[in-house]
Motif scaffolding. Sequence first.
Motif, PDB file in Angstrom:
ATOM      1  N   GLN A 239       0.825  -1.208   0.000  1.00 49.50           N
ATOM      2  CA  GLN A 239       0.000   0.000   0.000  1.00 49.50           C
ATOM      3  C   GLN A 239       0.860   1.260   0.000  1.00 49.50           C
ATOM      4  O   GLN A 239       0.559   2.226  -0.701  1.00 49.50           O
ATOM      5  N   ALA A 240       1.941   1.244   0.756  1.00 54.12           N
ATOM      6  CA  ALA A 240       2.834   2.410   0.798  1.00 54.12           C
ATOM      7  C   ALA A 240       3.451   2.672  -0.574  1.00 54.12           C
ATOM      8  O   ALA A 240       3.633   3.824  -0.971  1.00 54.12           O
ATOM      9  N   MET A 241       3.756   1.615  -1.302  1.00 57.87           N
ATOM     10  CA  MET A 241       4.285   1.795  -2.663  1.00 57.87           C
ATOM     11  C   MET A 241       3.226   2.410  -3.570  1.00 57.87           C
ATOM     12  O   MET A 241       3.535   3.256  -4.398  1.00 57.87           O
ATOM     13  N   LEU A 242       1.985   1.979  -3.397  1.00 59.31           N
ATOM     14  CA  LEU A 242       0.899   2.553  -4.204  1.00 59.31           C
ATOM     15  C   LEU A 242       0.705   4.036  -3.908  1.00 59.31           C
ATOM     16  O   LEU A 242       0.379   4.816  -4.801  1.00 59.31           O
ATOM     17  N   ASP A 243       0.900   4.424  -2.664  1.00 58.29           N
ATOM     18  CA  ASP A 243       0.675   5.806  -2.222  1.00 58.29           C
ATOM     19  C   ASP A 243       1.895   6.704  -2.427  1.00 58.29           C
ATOM     20  O   ASP A 243       1.822   7.901  -2.188  1.00 58.29           O
ATOM     21  N   MET A 244       3.009   6.159  -2.850  1.00 60.83           N
ATOM     22  CA  MET A 244       4.255   6.898  -2.946  1.00 60.83           C
ATOM     23  C   MET A 244       4.256   7.822  -4.164  1.00 60.83           C
ATOM     24  O   MET A 244       3.754   7.459  -5.227  1.00 60.83           O
ATOM     25  N   PRO A 245       4.857   9.000  -4.031  1.00 64.46           N
ATOM     26  CA  PRO A 245       4.985   9.879  -5.198  1.00 64.46           C
ATOM     27  C   PRO A 245       5.944   9.260  -6.215  1.00 64.46           C
ATOM     28  O   PRO A 245       6.736   8.380  -5.889  1.00 64.46           O
ATOM     29  N   GLU A 246       5.868   9.741  -7.440  1.00 64.28           N
ATOM     30  CA  GLU A 246       6.750   9.239  -8.491  1.00 64.28           C
ATOM     31  C   GLU A 246       8.199   9.530  -8.124  1.00 64.28           C
ATOM     32  O   GLU A 246       8.529  10.606  -7.628  1.00 64.28           O
ATOM     33  N   LEU A 247       9.072   8.553  -8.371  1.00 70.97           N
ATOM     34  CA  LEU A 247      10.481   8.683  -8.037  1.00 70.97           C
ATOM     35  C   LEU A 247      11.309   8.828  -9.295  1.00 70.97           C
ATOM     36  O   LEU A 247      10.990   8.268 -10.332  1.00 70.97           O
ATOM     37  N   ASP A 248      12.430   9.551  -9.166  1.00 65.76           N
ATOM     38  CA  ASP A 248      13.394   9.656 -10.251  1.00 65.76           C
ATOM     39  C   ASP A 248      14.316   8.451 -10.150  1.00 65.76           C
ATOM     40  O   ASP A 248      15.018   8.281  -9.163  1.00 65.76           O
ATOM     41  N   HIS A 249      14.311   7.622 -11.167  1.00 66.85           N
ATOM     42  CA  HIS A 249      15.128   6.414 -11.146  1.00 66.85           C
ATOM     43  C   HIS A 249      16.478   6.597 -11.809  1.00 66.85           C
ATOM     44  O   HIS A 249      17.213   5.637 -11.988  1.00 66.85           O
ATOM     45  N   GLY A 250      16.806   7.794 -12.194  1.00 66.78           N
ATOM     46  CA  GLY A 250      18.132   8.077 -12.723  1.00 66.78           C
ATOM     47  C   GLY A 250      18.487   7.283 -13.962  1.00 66.78           C
ATOM     48  O   GLY A 250      19.638   6.993 -14.199  1.00 66.78           O
ATOM     49  N   ASN A 251      17.480   6.933 -14.763  1.00 65.60           N
ATOM     50  CA  ASN A 251      17.787   6.118 -15.934  1.00 65.60           C
ATOM     51  C   ASN A 251      17.689   6.913 -17.229  1.00 65.60           C
ATOM     52  O   ASN A 251      17.451   6.365 -18.266  1.00 65.60           O
ATOM     53  N   GLY A 252      17.966   8.177 -17.139  1.00 68.57           N
ATOM     54  CA  GLY A 252      17.972   9.014 -18.330  1.00 68.57           C
ATOM     55  C   GLY A 252      19.250   8.832 -19.118  1.00 68.57           C
ATOM     56  O   GLY A 252      20.063   7.956 -18.838  1.00 68.57           O
ATOM     57  N   PRO A 253      19.470   9.673 -20.096  1.00 65.88           N
ATOM     58  CA  PRO A 253      20.637   9.511 -20.970  1.00 65.88           C
ATOM     59  C   PRO A 253      21.967   9.667 -20.247  1.00 65.88           C
ATOM     60  O   PRO A 253      22.981   9.200 -20.725  1.00 65.88           O
ATOM     61  N   ASP A 254      21.981  10.311 -19.086  1.00 67.03           N
ATOM     62  CA  ASP A 254      23.232  10.510 -18.358  1.00 67.03           C
ATOM     63  C   ASP A 254      23.471   9.448 -17.291  1.00 67.03           C
ATOM     64  O   ASP A 254      24.395   9.565 -16.492  1.00 67.03           O
ATOM     65  N   ALA A 255      22.674   8.408 -17.250  1.00 67.00           N
ATOM     66  CA  ALA A 255      22.781   7.383 -16.208  1.00 67.00           C
ATOM     67  C   ALA A 255      23.680   6.236 -16.667  1.00 67.00           C
ATOM     68  O   ALA A 255      23.237   5.141 -16.911  1.00 67.00           O
TER      69      ALA A 255
END
Length: 181
Positions: free
Chosen positions: A41-57
């Motif tokens: 449930q806490a994962m469902l309620d969590m805000p969106e996270l930056d996973h650092g998987n953009g072009p600079d990751a």
Amino acid sequence: MLLKRLLPCFFSCLLTLPTLVSAGEAREVDWLDLLPAEDYQAMLDMPELDHGNGPDANGDFTTSLRQDNKSLPEVMYSTRVVASMDQQQISIGGYPVPIESDASGRYTQFFLVPYAGACIHVPPPPPNQIILVDYPAGIDLSDIYQPLLVEGLLQVAQTSNALADASYQLKAAQVTLYDGP
């Protein structure tokens, strides 16, 4: 909806992996089965996270699976487990993070995580989404982006080393590469 954005990031790779085991040998589980209800449930309620998987990751797997960002929601550090999973024969799909190898270079110990590149992308999975796998027979892990099917005895046991904290351990009887449908 947050579920549509968050869960695919953590679990999409595994929710579609079939488990190839004989009936009665091991129970097929996925990563959601390892989350207690309050963490799910806490994962469902969590805000969106930056996973650092953009072009600079561009990671190199020298970083740890430990959480460095203490501003994340508490569920991202959770060691809570599903007690009923203890001592269960299971089969689960996931991605390896190599730890120890034998004299032949075959990995005999590795972390199993729900998505590829877990020690490159930020944040890594919480400890209750990391399994320490012991596999004395060893396996060649030439491609850590290749998903594995792991079968064996799951134990609820907290493990901590320099790389990560894990809430589960698995004594693997069989580890195979998953080649897809």
